[in-house]
Design a protein around this motif. Structure first.
Motif, PDB file in Angstrom:
ATOM      1  N   GLY A  76      18.772 -35.098 -32.505  1.00 38.79           N
ATOM      2  CA  GLY A  76      17.666 -34.465 -31.800  1.00 38.79           C
ATOM      3  C   GLY A  76      16.738 -33.735 -32.762  1.00 38.79           C
ATOM      4  O   GLY A  76      16.800 -33.895 -33.974  1.00 38.79           O
ATOM      5  N   SER A  77      15.887 -32.917 -32.193  1.00 42.19           N
ATOM      6  CA  SER A  77      14.916 -32.156 -32.969  1.00 42.19           C
ATOM      7  C   SER A  77      15.616 -31.104 -33.831  1.00 42.19           C
ATOM      8  O   SER A  77      16.591 -30.487 -33.417  1.00 42.19           O
ATOM      9  CB  SER A  77      13.934 -31.470 -32.016  1.00 42.19           C
ATOM     10  N   ALA A  78      15.057 -30.890 -35.005  1.00 41.90           N
ATOM     11  CA  ALA A  78      15.599 -29.877 -35.909  1.00 41.90           C
ATOM     12  C   ALA A  78      14.967 -28.511 -35.643  1.00 41.90           C
ATOM     13  O   ALA A  78      15.338 -27.531 -36.287  1.00 41.90           O
ATOM     14  CB  ALA A  78      15.364 -30.279 -37.357  1.00 41.90           C
ATOM     15  N   ARG A  79      14.048 -28.427 -34.702  1.00 39.39           N
ATOM     16  CA  ARG A  79      13.359 -27.167 -34.410  1.00 39.39           C
ATOM     17  C   ARG A  79      14.329 -26.029 -34.068  1.00 39.39           C
ATOM     18  O   ARG A  79      14.162 -24.927 -34.595  1.00 39.39           O
ATOM     19  CB  ARG A  79      12.342 -27.364 -33.296  1.00 39.39           C
ATOM     20  N   PRO A  80      15.341 -26.242 -33.211  1.00 39.52           N
ATOM     21  CA  PRO A  80      16.277 -25.141 -32.941  1.00 39.52           C
ATOM     22  C   PRO A  80      17.013 -24.646 -34.188  1.00 39.52           C
ATOM     23  O   PRO A  80      17.339 -23.460 -34.285  1.00 39.52           O
ATOM     24  CB  PRO A  80      17.255 -25.736 -31.927  1.00 39.52           C
ATOM     25  N   VAL A  81      17.239 -25.528 -35.130  1.00 41.71           N
ATOM     26  CA  VAL A  81      17.904 -25.119 -36.373  1.00 41.71           C
ATOM     27  C   VAL A  81      16.995 -24.164 -37.155  1.00 41.71           C
ATOM     28  O   VAL A  81      17.454 -23.147 -37.682  1.00 41.71           O
ATOM     29  CB  VAL A  81      18.284 -26.344 -37.237  1.00 41.71           C
ATOM     30  N   TRP A  82      15.717 -24.479 -37.199  1.00 40.09           N
ATOM     31  CA  TRP A  82      14.763 -23.610 -37.894  1.00 40.09           C
ATOM     32  C   TRP A  82      14.649 -22.258 -37.189  1.00 40.09           C
ATOM     33  O   TRP A  82      14.599 -21.210 -37.831  1.00 40.09           O
ATOM     34  CB  TRP A  82      13.392 -24.271 -38.021  1.00 40.09           C
ATOM     35  N   HIS A  83      14.598 -22.282 -35.847  1.00 47.39           N
ATOM     36  CA  HIS A  83      14.535 -21.027 -35.088  1.00 47.39           C
ATOM     37  C   HIS A  83      15.779 -20.183 -35.336  1.00 47.39           C
ATOM     38  O   HIS A  83      15.682 -18.973 -35.569  1.00 47.39           O
ATOM     39  CB  HIS A  83      14.394 -21.309 -33.592  1.00 47.39           C
ATOM     40  N   ALA A  84      16.948 -20.812 -35.264  1.00 48.17           N
ATOM     41  CA  ALA A  84      18.198 -20.088 -35.474  1.00 48.17           C
ATOM     42  C   ALA A  84      18.291 -19.546 -36.903  1.00 48.17           C
ATOM     43  O   ALA A  84      18.785 -18.434 -37.110  1.00 48.17           O
ATOM     44  CB  ALA A  84      19.386 -20.993 -35.163  1.00 48.17           C
ATOM     45  N   SER A  85      17.809 -20.319 -37.859  1.00 43.04           N
ATOM     46  CA  SER A  85      17.805 -19.846 -39.254  1.00 43.04           C
ATOM     47  C   SER A  85      16.912 -18.625 -39.403  1.00 43.04           C
ATOM     48  O   SER A  85      17.264 -17.655 -40.094  1.00 43.04           O
ATOM     49  CB  SER A  85      17.317 -20.950 -40.191  1.00 43.04           C
ATOM     50  N   GLY A  86      15.770 -18.664 -38.751  1.00 39.44           N
ATOM     51  CA  GLY A  86      14.859 -17.516 -38.781  1.00 39.44           C
ATOM     52  C   GLY A  86      15.493 -16.283 -38.166  1.00 39.44           C
ATOM     53  O   GLY A  86      15.358 -15.168 -38.698  1.00 39.44           O
ATOM     54  N   PHE A  87      16.209 -16.462 -37.051  1.00 37.72           N
ATOM     55  CA  PHE A  87      16.897 -15.333 -36.436  1.00 37.72           C
ATOM     56  C   PHE A  87      17.967 -14.774 -37.355  1.00 37.72           C
ATOM     57  O   PHE A  87      18.143 -13.551 -37.428  1.00 37.72           O
ATOM     58  CB  PHE A  87      17.525 -15.732 -35.103  1.00 37.72           C
ATOM     59  N   LEU A  88      18.672 -15.625 -38.044  1.00 38.85           N
ATOM     60  CA  LEU A  88      19.709 -15.144 -38.953  1.00 38.85           C
ATOM     61  C   LEU A  88      19.089 -14.360 -40.111  1.00 38.85           C
ATOM     62  O   LEU A  88      19.630 -13.331 -40.530  1.00 38.85           O
ATOM     63  CB  LEU A  88      20.569 -16.297 -39.467  1.00 38.85           C
ATOM     64  N   VAL A  89      17.956 -14.813 -40.601  1.00 41.49           N
ATOM     65  CA  VAL A  89      17.250 -14.074 -41.660  1.00 41.49           C
ATOM     66  C   VAL A  89      16.801 -12.711 -41.132  1.00 41.49           C
ATOM     67  O   VAL A  89      16.991 -11.681 -41.788  1.00 41.49           O
ATOM     68  CB  VAL A  89      16.052 -14.887 -42.201  1.00 41.49           C
TER      69      VAL A  89
END
Length: 124
Positions: A76-89
């Motif tokens: 699927g889309s990698a967008r949730p991974v980028w969002h989750a990475s941003g939240f972790l940062v």
């Protein structure tokens, strides 16, 4: 045909787990705001806020893990991974600012994180 059905079921399952992870993260951030108020008004507020910070950070890590697991096998889309990475940062920065006692940035960042988490929840 069976492969397509299996992929659709896996995508739906991944999406459900992703939504649960976002709800958990949003709730933990909200509870951090509540414990911040207790921090100012009670003797046990500091302990509660400290424990809550660890739980919130864990929820952010869980969100990233679930996002990766929902994306990688299903394609699927990698967008949730980028969002989750941003939240972790953001959670990492939040923890550092809290430990350093920089409330002038720590508090607004917490509000921003809660708003972004609610937005992520609304988008699901």
């Amino acid at each position: 045909m069976a492969t397509q059905v299996t992929a659709a079921v896996n995508a739906q399952r991944g999406s459900s787990f992703l939504q649960i992870a976002i709800v958990l993260q949003t709730l933990t951030i909200f509870l951090q705001a509540v414990s911040a108020g207790l921090l100012l008004t009670s003797s046990y507020g500091e302990t509660l806020h400290s424990v809550g910070a660890r739980v919130m950070y864990g929820a952010s890590m869980l969100y990233l893990l679930v996002a990766v697991l929902a994306w990688k096998p299903g394609g699927g889309s990698a967008r949730p991974v980028w969002h989750a990475s941003g939240f972790l940062v953001l959670a990492s920065i939040q923890v550092v600012l809290g430990i350093a006692h920089v409330p002038s940035v720590h508090l607004p960042l917490g509000v921003l994180m809660f708003g972004l988490s609610v937005l992520a929840l609304a988008r699901r």
